[in-house]
Structures are given as structure tokens and as C-alpha cells.
Design a protein around this motif. Sequence first.
Motif, PDB file in Angstrom:
ATOM      1  N   ALA A 122      14.094  54.192  20.287  1.00 31.24           N
ATOM      2  CA  ALA A 122      14.885  54.711  19.171  1.00 31.24           C
ATOM      3  C   ALA A 122      16.237  53.999  19.057  1.00 31.24           C
ATOM      4  CB  ALA A 122      15.084  56.215  19.324  1.00 31.24           C
ATOM      5  N   SER A 123      16.743  53.461  20.156  1.00 30.73           N
ATOM      6  CA  SER A 123      18.027  52.748  20.129  1.00 30.73           C
ATOM      7  C   SER A 123      17.865  51.267  19.773  1.00 30.73           C
ATOM      8  CB  SER A 123      18.728  52.874  21.482  1.00 30.73           C
ATOM      9  OG  SER A 123      17.992  52.183  22.479  1.00 30.73           O
ATOM     10  N   GLY A 124      16.621  50.810  19.612  1.00 37.97           N
ATOM     11  CA  GLY A 124      16.375  49.417  19.260  1.00 37.97           C
ATOM     12  C   GLY A 124      16.067  48.522  20.450  1.00 37.97           C
ATOM     13  N   GLU A 125      16.018  49.077  21.649  1.00 38.53           N
ATOM     14  CA  GLU A 125      15.685  48.287  22.834  1.00 38.53           C
ATOM     15  C   GLU A 125      14.222  47.834  22.761  1.00 38.53           C
ATOM     16  OE1 GLU A 125      15.164  48.918  27.666  1.00 38.53           O
ATOM     17  OE2 GLU A 125      15.850  50.586  26.426  1.00 38.53           O
ATOM     18  N   ILE A 126      13.983  46.565  23.072  1.00 39.69           N
ATOM     19  CA  ILE A 126      12.619  46.033  23.092  1.00 39.69           C
ATOM     20  C   ILE A 126      11.952  46.477  24.386  1.00 39.69           C
ATOM     21  CG2 ILE A 126      11.189  43.953  23.096  1.00 39.69           C
ATOM     22  CD1 ILE A 126      13.512  42.577  21.558  1.00 39.69           C
ATOM     23  N   LEU A 127      10.904  47.274  24.249  1.00 36.68           N
ATOM     24  CA  LEU A 127      10.171  47.790  25.404  1.00 36.68           C
ATOM     25  C   LEU A 127       8.972  46.917  25.749  1.00 36.68           C
ATOM     26  CD1 LEU A 127      10.243  51.552  24.399  1.00 36.68           C
ATOM     27  CD2 LEU A 127      11.798  50.350  25.958  1.00 36.68           C
ATOM     28  N   ALA A 128       8.419  46.269  24.735  1.00 36.62           N
ATOM     29  CA  ALA A 128       7.289  45.350  24.941  1.00 36.62           C
ATOM     30  C   ALA A 128       7.230  44.400  23.758  1.00 36.62           C
ATOM     31  CB  ALA A 128       5.985  46.124  25.074  1.00 36.62           C
ATOM     32  N   GLU A 129       6.690  43.214  24.032  1.00 36.45           N
ATOM     33  CA  GLU A 129       6.617  42.166  23.012  1.00 36.45           C
ATOM     34  C   GLU A 129       5.358  41.357  23.275  1.00 36.45           C
ATOM     35  OE1 GLU A 129      10.029  39.314  21.235  1.00 36.45           O
ATOM     36  OE2 GLU A 129      10.051  39.576  23.390  1.00 36.45           O
ATOM     37  N   LYS A 130       4.590  41.078  22.232  1.00 29.89           N
ATOM     38  CA  LYS A 130       3.330  40.337  22.381  1.00 29.89           C
ATOM     39  C   LYS A 130       3.083  39.460  21.167  1.00 29.89           C
ATOM     40  CE  LYS A 130       0.534  41.819  25.818  1.00 29.89           C
ATOM     41  NZ  LYS A 130       0.347  41.000  26.957  1.00 29.89           N
ATOM     42  N   GLN A 131       2.316  38.415  21.399  1.00 30.23           N
ATOM     43  CA  GLN A 131       1.818  37.555  20.325  1.00 30.23           C
ATOM     44  C   GLN A 131       0.356  37.268  20.597  1.00 30.23           C
ATOM     45  OE1 GLN A 131       4.045  33.931  20.117  1.00 30.23           O
ATOM     46  NE2 GLN A 131       5.852  34.909  19.288  1.00 30.23           N
ATOM     47  N   VAL A 132      -0.422  37.201  19.513  1.00 34.50           N
ATOM     48  CA  VAL A 132      -1.823  36.803  19.622  1.00 34.50           C
ATOM     49  C   VAL A 132      -2.142  35.876  18.453  1.00 34.50           C
ATOM     50  CG1 VAL A 132      -2.567  38.915  20.812  1.00 34.50           C
ATOM     51  CG2 VAL A 132      -2.685  38.807  18.325  1.00 34.50           C
ATOM     52  N   ALA A 133      -3.121  35.035  18.644  1.00 38.19           N
ATOM     53  CA  ALA A 133      -3.557  34.164  17.555  1.00 38.19           C
ATOM     54  C   ALA A 133      -4.189  35.016  16.461  1.00 38.19           C
ATOM     55  CB  ALA A 133      -4.558  33.138  18.076  1.00 38.19           C
ATOM     56  N   ASN A 134      -3.924  34.664  15.228  1.00 38.26           N
ATOM     57  CA  ASN A 134      -4.539  35.373  14.107  1.00 38.26           C
ATOM     58  C   ASN A 134      -6.020  34.976  14.062  1.00 38.26           C
ATOM     59  OD1 ASN A 134      -5.499  36.225  11.592  1.00 38.26           O
ATOM     60  ND2 ASN A 134      -3.509  35.943  10.625  1.00 38.26           N
ATOM     61  N   PRO A 135      -6.939  35.933  14.264  1.00 39.59           N
ATOM     62  CA  PRO A 135      -8.357  35.596  14.311  1.00 39.59           C
ATOM     63  C   PRO A 135      -8.934  35.152  12.974  1.00 39.59           C
ATOM     64  CG  PRO A 135      -8.088  37.959  14.351  1.00 39.59           C
ATOM     65  CD  PRO A 135      -6.711  37.353  14.458  1.00 39.59           C
ATOM     66  N   GLN A 136      -8.200  35.319  11.899  1.00 37.43           N
ATOM     67  CA  GLN A 136      -8.659  34.822  10.605  1.00 37.43           C
ATOM     68  C   GLN A 136      -8.746  33.297  10.596  1.00 37.43           C
ATOM     69  OE1 GLN A 136      -5.744  36.464   7.938  1.00 37.43           O
ATOM     70  NE2 GLN A 136      -7.058  38.199   7.424  1.00 37.43           N
ATOM     71  N   ARG A 137      -8.095  32.653  11.572  1.00 37.04           N
ATOM     72  CA  ARG A 137      -8.145  31.188  11.654  1.00 37.04           C
ATOM     73  C   ARG A 137      -9.571  30.685  11.834  1.00 37.04           C
ATOM     74  NH1 ARG A 137      -3.919  29.126  15.939  1.00 37.04           N
ATOM     75  NH2 ARG A 137      -5.533  30.040  17.214  1.00 37.04           N
ATOM     76  N   GLU A 138     -10.441  31.513  12.408  1.00 35.83           N
ATOM     77  CA  GLU A 138     -11.838  31.087  12.558  1.00 35.83           C
ATOM     78  C   GLU A 138     -12.520  30.940  11.200  1.00 35.83           C
ATOM     79  OE1 GLU A 138     -14.429  35.034  13.558  1.00 35.83           O
ATOM     80  OE2 GLU A 138     -12.953  34.460  15.070  1.00 35.83           O
ATOM     81  N   GLU A 139     -11.995  31.596  10.188  1.00 38.70           N
ATOM     82  CA  GLU A 139     -12.524  31.463   8.827  1.00 38.70           C
ATOM     83  C   GLU A 139     -11.885  30.281   8.108  1.00 38.70           C
ATOM     84  OE1 GLU A 139     -15.012  33.322   7.461  1.00 38.70           O
ATOM     85  OE2 GLU A 139     -15.201  34.299   9.415  1.00 38.70           O
ATOM     86  N   SER A 140     -10.586  30.085   8.338  1.00 39.21           N
ATOM     87  CA  SER A 140      -9.861  28.957   7.756  1.00 39.21           C
ATOM     88  C   SER A 140      -8.452  28.938   8.325  1.00 39.21           C
ATOM     89  CB  SER A 140      -9.788  29.069   6.240  1.00 39.21           C
ATOM     90  OG  SER A 140      -8.996  28.015   5.729  1.00 39.21           O
ATOM     91  N   ALA A 141      -7.920  27.740   8.528  1.00 40.85           N
ATOM     92  CA  ALA A 141      -6.574  27.605   9.077  1.00 40.85           C
ATOM     93  C   ALA A 141      -5.499  27.847   8.024  1.00 40.85           C
ATOM     94  CB  ALA A 141      -6.387  26.222   9.693  1.00 40.85           C
ATOM     95  N   ASP A 142      -5.792  27.593   6.755  1.00 40.32           N
ATOM     96  CA  ASP A 142      -4.727  27.732   5.754  1.00 40.32           C
ATOM     97  C   ASP A 142      -4.938  28.958   4.870  1.00 40.32           C
ATOM     98  OD1 ASP A 142      -5.361  27.057   2.828  1.00 40.32           O
ATOM     99  OD2 ASP A 142      -6.350  25.389   3.840  1.00 40.32           O
ATOM    100  N   ILE A 143      -3.827  29.511   4.427  1.00 41.98           N
ATOM    101  CA  ILE A 143      -3.835  30.776   3.701  1.00 41.98           C
ATOM    102  C   ILE A 143      -4.548  30.659   2.352  1.00 41.98           C
ATOM    103  CG2 ILE A 143      -1.532  30.451   2.693  1.00 41.98           C
ATOM    104  CD1 ILE A 143      -3.037  33.794   3.893  1.00 41.98           C
TER     105      ILE A 143
END
Length: 165
Positions: free
Chosen positions: A26-47
Amino acid sequence: MNVTLMKRFVVLDLGTTTLAGRLLSASGEILAEKQVANPQREESADILARLQKAHDDGGERLQSLLVDALRLLIAELLDDSGCKAEAVVSLSAAGNPGMSCLLQNLPVESLLSPPHRTPYKGLAYIPVSELDFGVSSPLELFPLATGFIGGDLIAVLLGVEMLTC
């Protein structure tokens, strides 16, 4: 006080190549942070190719890939921090207009060619009954401005404004 019962906030970045998330106190402290690859890339790399695929009846698949990845990302944030899903009182996301439309499985034809108009503007509110991310909070999706000016840029501008005040 039991830390796992305190109010928590999840913020998500719907990147074309990478999905990122943070779990905040609630105070804005980062408790956890993650990144993952967007799995839509398997369909196409570009938007644009993804948008064309969605327009050609591939929208449900692209939405499903994105929702499943975000559900996993949120679960990992909770697991890493030791927080319970019930503690999440706010779930927010920002992305470019293409990613925002793919998440909602909205018609994307207006984004495929000039003048690249967004199908909606303003804050999108997505109830748990429509998209379940494993928490009881609905998703608030940052507003789209126009063309390819989306919630991701609006989030940055709001952040800069907050830093300068």
C-alpha cells in the motif's frame, strides 16, 4: 500483523515481447517483480502480424496465450512475496493499443491500416467474470489515446507527472 493479509497492488506491463509485473504494498514498496516472454511471439514476433491474425479469426488464441501468461506471472509474484491472492485489491495493466485489444479480444481492423484508430478510449474495466487472473480484483486497463499511442505511454506520462510534483 499478518503481512499476507495486507492490501496489495499488482501492476502489469503488456509488452509485445515481454510481460512484466510488480506486486506493491500500500505504501508503494516493491514486494516482488517478474518478467516473462510474451507467449504470443510463437504466433508472430511483430504486433501488426498478430493483429492481422486476430482479425483473421485468431483472436481467441492470442487472448488465451496472453491471459494464461499473465495468470502465471501474477501467481509467481504472489508466490515470491508470500502473499495470498485475496490480498490483491487492485490489478492494473498498461499496453499499446494492439496488446490492449488482443487482451480483450476486441475487433482490431481499425488498427491495421491508417489512420490506425483505437476501438475504444478511456479506462477499460474488465470484471473477473470476463477474464480471471487468479485474484478477486477486476483488471483496470489504462486508457488508449489514439493510433498506437496507448496505455503504456499514458502510464509513463502519469509517472513523470507524479515524480515532478
